[in-house]
Design a protein around this motif. Structure first.
Motif, mmCIF file in Angstrom:
data_model
loop_
_atom_site.group_PDB
_atom_site.id
_atom_site.type_symbol
_atom_site.label_atom_id
_atom_site.label_comp_id
_atom_site.label_asym_id
_atom_site.label_seq_id
_atom_site.Cartn_x
_atom_site.Cartn_y
_atom_site.Cartn_z
ATOM 1 N N ASP A 85 -7.410 7.905 -4.221
ATOM 2 C CA ASP A 85 -7.166 6.503 -3.857
ATOM 3 C C ASP A 85 -8.137 5.623 -4.638
ATOM 4 O O ASP A 85 -8.920 4.869 -4.061
ATOM 5 C CB ASP A 85 -7.322 6.321 -2.339
ATOM 6 N N ASP A 232 -15.879 -0.998 3.425
ATOM 7 C CA ASP A 232 -14.443 -0.749 3.361
ATOM 8 C C ASP A 232 -13.856 -0.515 4.753
ATOM 9 O O ASP A 232 -14.469 0.164 5.584
ATOM 10 C CB ASP A 232 -14.204 0.496 2.493
ATOM 11 N N HIS A 347 -8.469 -5.939 -5.931
ATOM 12 C CA HIS A 347 -7.796 -4.796 -6.545
ATOM 13 C C HIS A 347 -6.641 -4.254 -5.707
ATOM 14 O O HIS A 347 -6.040 -3.252 -6.072
ATOM 15 C CB HIS A 347 -8.819 -3.685 -6.781
ATOM 16 N N ASP A 348 -6.373 -4.882 -4.563
ATOM 17 C CA ASP A 348 -5.294 -4.410 -3.688
ATOM 18 C C ASP A 348 -4.072 -5.323 -3.697
ATOM 19 O O ASP A 348 -3.035 -4.952 -3.150
ATOM 20 C CB ASP A 348 -5.792 -4.327 -2.232
HETATM 21 C C1 NOJ Z 1 -9.435 -0.961 1.262
HETATM 22 C C2 NOJ Z 1 -9.628 -0.837 -0.212
HETATM 23 O O1 NOJ Z 1 -9.781 -2.114 -0.782
HETATM 24 C C3 NOJ Z 1 -8.414 -0.115 -0.736
HETATM 25 O O2 NOJ Z 1 -8.373 -0.112 -2.134
HETATM 26 C C4 NOJ Z 1 -8.410 1.287 -0.170
HETATM 27 O O3 NOJ Z 1 -7.223 1.934 -0.574
HETATM 28 C C5 NOJ Z 1 -8.460 1.287 1.361
HETATM 29 N N1 NOJ Z 1 -9.426 0.357 1.875
HETATM 30 C C6 NOJ Z 1 -8.818 2.657 1.891
HETATM 31 O O4 NOJ Z 1 -10.134 2.995 1.571
#
Ligand code: NOJ
Length: 570
Positions: A85, A232, A347-348
């Protein structure tokens, strides 16, 4: 292999002489007004030519970040990880992924950045670790009932053969939250909980080892000079130990896996650690929470310092919606005396120039789809206006790498290059987050656009391919173009730094026609953002400091989808 470290492009005598060192370095309240630049390290700059961004690349570009005018860098996870991830599956918190460098380089980077007045914030991922972390490997090897398994959420399955999941919680990445293990003799074993992918087993925060380990990790990085941590999935850590199904009606603070009241004790202990260090070491929460009161609870004076304001980020390009968000988020922060943050992307999420160029310009994970019609010119124009608007609002500002270049979301990545579990777990229905993670273009006409250096031989291809048309988005192309997004960001951050009333402080709304966001920040600074659909007259002013588009008409009106910063009489 030795990683060639390129000399940082800095001339310190010039910087000090020009007063370019951030005044925030010595300021204990630096975080309340800071401009924080998010470095997605895999995609920022590649120092060793292997197609993956790394610490050497960041060190070689510190001069760029200084010239941009940022106060701090937030690094997404840079630890050893199988990258199931994108690094949010950490296998060792006290080391650096070999593709990114090593600990000595990280320490050098933290030091060199600070010499330029730039602080470093790192990511910690406390809800889960990698399935390749020693703890999880030990838990699998030790078997049911072992102390090693107590650090996680292992449970027997339901039903006569234990082949049904312990509950039916849904993953944040869609699909199931339980994976069944296999016993050493090959028979099916217990199940373990993962709110994200199976490669990210959830930790049991009721276990003292889990608490102590994270406290030690904080000290490990604070000892190395980091100025803060981004936390996070901060609201997910505590679970109801009974692991019940999610009830239809949830009592506040008692949801089985989100925002449980006990989670605050964790951050109180982290705050005590942060406060035991010199300077202000900040805790920045990733807290997705529709209830603004519950959100603000994380920012009480003995918990985190700030948290990402996703409410504003997710709103569509609509004056009523944005104003409502600004008002409600400032009001939510007031009782806990925390400054709000302003975030356009990370980045999401879908890049702003793409998002704002769509009929539905709001952001939601659930609605991301391929082939959504997009007007990039319109989106870019609005993203420019949004950049100035967000930089004028009271509090700290986050900039995701590449937004300062106006990069669009890359929507046509070849399927075999995609990496994001959100794409795979939706069976390709959700495009995932790879499109906002494509390596930055620095210079030149062709891939890798200066992302990787030529060291005799051609560099490896970037880990995600860059679109052919990205020559116009390179730093080189934009740096000397006064009309570029980069020039706008540089000018905005320089004005922000020079204007005392910007950053933390108060906001006063000014009378304006519908569709216009006009407010004063005091000290003669006024922001006007025009979402009305037609040009508007500007309020009386002494000087136009900056404008996201050229003024129009004989009287110099502010065009639609534009922001102007004005100097007015006090
Ligand atoms: C939030 C992070 O910004 C994301 O990129 C990640 O996939 C999830 N938390 C899980 O850690």
């Amino acid at each position: 292999m030795d990683v060639p470290v390129l000399a940082p492009q800095v001339d310190e005598t010039r910087i000090v002489a020009a007063g370019l060192v951030s005044p925030s370095t010595a300021d204990p309240l630096w975080w309340r007004s800071a401009v924080i630049y998010q470095v997605y390290i895999r995609s920022f700059a590649d120092g060793n030519g292997d197609g993956t961004g790394d610490i050497a690349g960041v060190r070689s570009r510190l001069g760029y970040l200084r010239d941009l005018g940022v106060d701090a860098l937030w690094f997404t996870p840079w630890y050893p990880s199988p990258l199931a991830d994108g690094g949010y599956d950490v296998s060792d918190y006290r080391a650096i992924h070999p593709a990114f460098g090593d600990l000595a380089e990280a320490e050098a980077l933290i030091r060199e950045a600070l010499e330029l007045g730039i602080r470093t914030i790192i990511d910690v991922v406390p809800n889960h670790i990698s399935h390749e972390h020693e703890w999880f490997k030990a838990a699998l090897a030790a078997g049911p009932g072992s102390p090693e398994r107590e650090r996680f959420w292992f449970r027997d399955g339901v039903g006569p053969n234990g082949d049904e999941m312990p509950n039916h919680w849904v993953s944040n990445f869609q699909g199931e939250t339980w994976t069944r293990t296999t016993n050493p003799d090959g028979t099916p074993g217990q199940w373990y909980l993962h709110l994200f992918t199976p490669e990210q087993p959830d930790l049991n925060w009721n276990h003292p080892d889990v608490r102590k380990e994270h406290e030690d990790v904080l000290r490990f990085w604070f000892d190395r000079g980091v100025a803060g941590v981004r936390i996070d999935s901060a609201a997910l850590l505590e679970k109801d130990p009974e692991l019940p199904e999610i009830p239809d009606v949830v009592e506040v603070g008692k949801h089985p896996n989100v925002d449980r009241d006990e989670v605050h004790d964790i951050y109180r202990s982290w705050r005590a650690i942060a406060d035991s260090y010199e300077g202000t070491r900040v805790l920045v929460g990733e807290v997705w929470m529709p209830d603004t009161q519950r959100f603000a609870n994380y920012l009480r004076s003995d918990e985190m310092h700030t948290a990402f304001n996703f409410d504003f980020m997710a709103r569509p390009w609509d004056a009523t919606q944005l104003r409502e968000s600004i008002v409600s988020m400032i009001a939510a922060h007031a009782p806990v005396d925390a400054p709000s943050t302003w975030v356009l992307s990370n980045h999401d999420v879908t890049r702003p120039v793409t998002r704002y160029g769509r009929e539905d310009s709001s952001f939601a994970f659930a609605t991301k789809r391929f082939n959504t019609p997009t007007d990039l010119d319109l989106g870019t124009r609005r993203a420019r206006a949004a950049a100035l608007l967000s930089a004028a609002l009271p509090g700290s500002l986050y900039i995701y790498q590449g937004d300062e270049l106006g990069l669009p979301e890359v929507e046509d990545l070849p399927d075999d290059t995609r990496q994001d579990p959100m794409y795979f777990r939706s069976n390709g229905v959700d495009p995932g987050r790879d499109g906002c993670r494509v390596p930055l273009p620095w210079s030149g006409q062709h891939e890798p656009f200066g992302f990787s250096p030529y060291a005799g031989t051609a560099p490896a291809e970037p880990w995600l391919p860059q679109p052919e048309g990205w020559a116009k988005y390179t730093v080189e192309a934009e740096a000397h173009d006064p009309s570029s997004m980069l020039s706008l960001y540089r000018a905005a951050l320089s004005i922000r730094r020079a204007t005392e009333s910007l950053g933390d402080g108060a906001l006063e709304w000014l009378d304006s026609e519908p569709g216009v966001l006009a407010f004063s920040r005091g000290g003669g600074f006024v922001n006007v953002t025009n979402l009305s659909g037609h040009p508007i007259d500007l309020p009386e002013h002494e000087e136009i400091l900056l404008s996201s588009t050229e003024l129009v008409g004989p009287t110099g009106q502010l065009a639609q989808d534009s922001t102007a910063w004005l100097r007015t009489q006090h």
